[in-house]
Design a protein around this motif. Structure first.
Motif, PDB file in Angstrom:
ATOM      1  N   ASN A  18       0.840  -1.200   0.000  1.00 18.34           N
ATOM      2  CA  ASN A  18       0.000   0.000   0.000  1.00 18.34           C
ATOM      3  C   ASN A  18       0.876   1.251   0.000  1.00 18.34           C
ATOM      4  OD1 ASN A  18      -2.153  -1.740   0.190  1.00 18.34           O
ATOM      5  ND2 ASN A  18      -2.452  -1.410   2.385  1.00 18.34           N
ATOM      6  N   ARG A  60      -9.272   1.187  -5.862  1.00 19.29           N
ATOM      7  CA  ARG A  60      -8.184   0.952  -4.910  1.00 19.29           C
ATOM      8  C   ARG A  60      -7.743   2.228  -4.182  1.00 19.29           C
ATOM      9  NH1 ARG A  60      -3.587  -0.113  -7.084  1.00 19.29           N
ATOM     10  NH2 ARG A  60      -4.113   0.476  -9.212  1.00 19.29           N
ATOM     11  N   THR A  77      -4.193   1.064  -2.428  1.00 19.27           N
ATOM     12  CA  THR A  77      -4.004  -0.302  -1.933  1.00 19.27           C
ATOM     13  C   THR A  77      -3.531  -1.221  -3.056  1.00 19.27           C
ATOM     14  OG1 THR A  77      -6.307  -0.861  -2.361  1.00 19.27           O
ATOM     15  CG2 THR A  77      -5.773  -0.030  -0.168  1.00 19.27           C
TER      16      THR A  77
END
Lengths: 112, 115
Positions: A18, A60, A77
């Motif tokens: 991440n 994401r 992410t």
């Protein structure tokens, strides 16, 4: 310091990890936006969060906004090599013609 | 998806010459902007344009700069007498008039090199 300062200025991570980028600003805002810029290209709008919102998701991407601290964060992410780019936060003041002020950006490198 | 287009992608000009950068905003957008980005630095606001007039301009946008929307589709930035420090990427952006929370859409920019 200037409106819309991101940190870190550079971030290098492995694919799959991440990535978190932060932005601080100084004045009251209408909304805050995050943009992405690939090398030598224009700015691509990613996500907008209004001043009365605290969190927003898009795929994401997760953006948070803390108006009491005048700060925002962008979380990507499960990063991919294709996410390698510079990311800018932009604060927006005004409702009509709007003045957008960009930060200095975070250069993200995702290593495959 | 409609997009903002800018021409040329790269412009090389001698110092002191006039240059015109062209942009075609997204049709039905009402707000238009020019920004510049000096290499390695952040994107800086130059000017916003609405209803056929400048609505706001930055300190950078001095008398050497002008903008025009000559025909309802193009939006141009003119620099009258270019200086070396005008070398930068210039981005055009447009925004719809539908509410305060619509983002600006950017073109890919014109790289201006002053020799």
């Amino acid at each position: 310091s200037q409106q819309g300062e991101e940190d870190p200025q550079a971030l290098s991570i492995q694919e799959g990890e991440n990535a978190t980028m932060n932005c601080s600003y100084k004045t009251s805002i209408n909304n805050l936006q995050w943009y992405r810029q690939n090398s030598g290209r224009g700015l691509v709008h990613l996500i907008l969060i209004r001043s009365n919102e605290r969190e927003k998701h898009s795929g994401r991407l997760r953006v948070t906004l803390d108006t009491s601290k005048k700060s925002s964060s962008l979380l990507i992410t499960a990063s991919r090599a294709a996410d390698t780019a510079s990311y800018f936060c932009a604060t927006v003041v005004g409702g009509g013609y709007q003045k957008v002020t960009f930060g200095i950006g975070t250069k993200l490198q995702v290593i495959p | 998806e409609p997009e903002v287009t800018q021409t040329p992608s790269h412009q090389v000009t001698q110092m002191g010459q006039e240059v015109i950068l062209r942009c075609v905003p997204i049709s039905n957008h009402l707000y238009f902007y020019w920004y510049r980005q000096i290499l390695g630095q952040k994107v800086e606001f130059l000017v916003s344009f609405y209803n056929n007039e400048i609505s706001e301009k930055s300190e950078i946008f001095d008398d050497q700069f002008s903008v025009e929307r000559p025909d309802g589709s193009n939006f141009t930035l003119k620099i009258r007498s270019t200086k070396l420090e005008d070398s930068a990427m210039y981005f055009c952006a447009s925004r719809s008039g539908q509410g305060a929370h619509q983002p600006q859409h950017f073109g890919d920019g014109t790289r201006l090199s002053i020799l």
